[in-house]
Structures are given as C-alpha cells and as structure tokens.
Design a protein around this motif. Structure first.
Motif, short mmCIF file in Angstrom:
data_model
loop_
_atom_site.label_atom_id
_atom_site.label_comp_id
_atom_site.label_asym_id
_atom_site.label_seq_id
_atom_site.Cartn_x
_atom_site.Cartn_y
_atom_site.Cartn_z
N ARG A 152 0.71 -1.18 -0.16
CA ARG A 152 -0.09 0.07 0.09
C ARG A 152 0.80 1.21 -0.12
O ARG A 152 0.46 2.35 -0.58
N HIS A 153 1.97 1.25 0.70
CA HIS A 153 2.86 2.15 0.66
C HIS A 153 4.15 2.37 -0.18
O HIS A 153 4.96 3.14 -0.07
N THR A 154 3.95 1.55 -0.98
CA THR A 154 5.05 1.48 -1.98
C THR A 154 6.29 0.85 -1.55
O THR A 154 6.94 -0.23 -1.96
N HIS A 195 4.08 1.69 11.78
CA HIS A 195 2.82 1.50 11.36
C HIS A 195 2.22 0.23 11.49
O HIS A 195 0.80 0.10 11.92
N GLU A 240 9.76 2.88 9.67
CA GLU A 240 8.35 3.43 9.24
C GLU A 240 7.36 2.17 9.54
O GLU A 240 6.28 2.27 9.82
N MET A 263 8.92 1.32 2.17
CA MET A 263 8.83 1.74 3.52
C MET A 263 10.40 1.47 4.18
O MET A 263 10.86 0.62 3.83
#
Length: 147
Positions: free
Chosen positions: A51-53, A63, A59, A55
């Motif tokens: 989803r966040h490409t 998350h 991070e 990280m």
C-alpha cells in the motif's frame, strides 16, 4: 422479547454487535486464506508495504505497531521467501527501504481473490434487499476503518 433492531438502538449495542460480527467474519475469512503459510503479521506487513510502495523498516514497525527488532525478523523472513526486497534509501545512505517483489504481489493477489470468491459465494445466500443494505453500508464501514 426485543427484536434485533430494538436491541441495536443504542450506540453501545450497535458497537458491540458490529465488533462481534466483524471479528467473526474476519476469522472466517482468514480461514479462507490462500495456501501460503504466512503468519497474520507477515501478511499484514506485506500488505502495508504494498500500500505504501516502499517503507523503511522503522516506518513499517511504527505503522504495524511492533518493535523494530520484531519487524526486522518479519522482513528477513519475507525477504528469504522472495516476497520483499531491500533497496538503498533514495536520500539517506544509512537506511534501506523495503518493497514488494512481483512474487509478493502475486501472493497478495491470490490471497485477495481467494477471500473475495469465498465472500461472493456467501453473498449469494443473502436476499437482494440484504445485499443492497450491505452495498449501502460498505462506504460507512470504510469510513469507520479510517477514522
């Protein structure tokens, strides 16, 4: 005796009913998982990275609300299976980023298709009115999940 509609008039009763029903549905859907032998934490990590490409491990740990050493172990296991890959950070040479590999993306696609097929089959057992109610509720449930 109260009907289900009367029992759910208070926000507390609705919250309780939703919690129980959503937890039960989540457990049933987990049982429909594709046969990949990932733990729930590994799967959640893979989804978050997708989803966040890309990280950093820090991070990602933040998350997923886990300690960095725990996330490091999860990343290592996913990397060993070819589902995640580490790359140099684009601006900070001291760090790396993790991203989903094509194999990891394929696994997530299979996972989603398996669960969606199971759920679509269950939806066929509902009346048209019940399905319409769920269609109307879906955006509201999404809103609740992002508040």
């Amino acid at each position: 005796m109260l009907t289900n509609a009367q029992n759910l008039r208070s926000d507390a009763a609705l919250a309780s009913a939703l919690r129980v029903s959503l937890a039960r549905l989540t457990r049933r859907m987990r049982k429909q998982a594709a046969h990949h032998s990932l733990t729930p934490t590994q799967l959640a990590t893979l989804v978050a990275v997708e989803r966040h490409t890309a990280m950093t491990p820090g991070e990602l740990a933040e998350h997923e609300k886990v300690q960095p050493p725990s996330m490091t172990r999860v990343i290592a296991k996913l990397e060993a299976r070819g589902l995640l890959e580490r790359k140099p950070h684009p601006t900070d040479r001291r760090q790396v980023t993790v991203s989903v590999t094509p194999q990891g993306a394929a696994l997530l696609k299979e996972e989603r298709l398996t669960k969606e097929a199971w759920l679509a089959q269950r939806l066929k057992d509902l009346t048209p009115e019940e399905r319409a109610t769920l269609r109307a509720a879906a955006p509201i449930l999404e809103k609740l999940s992002t508040m």
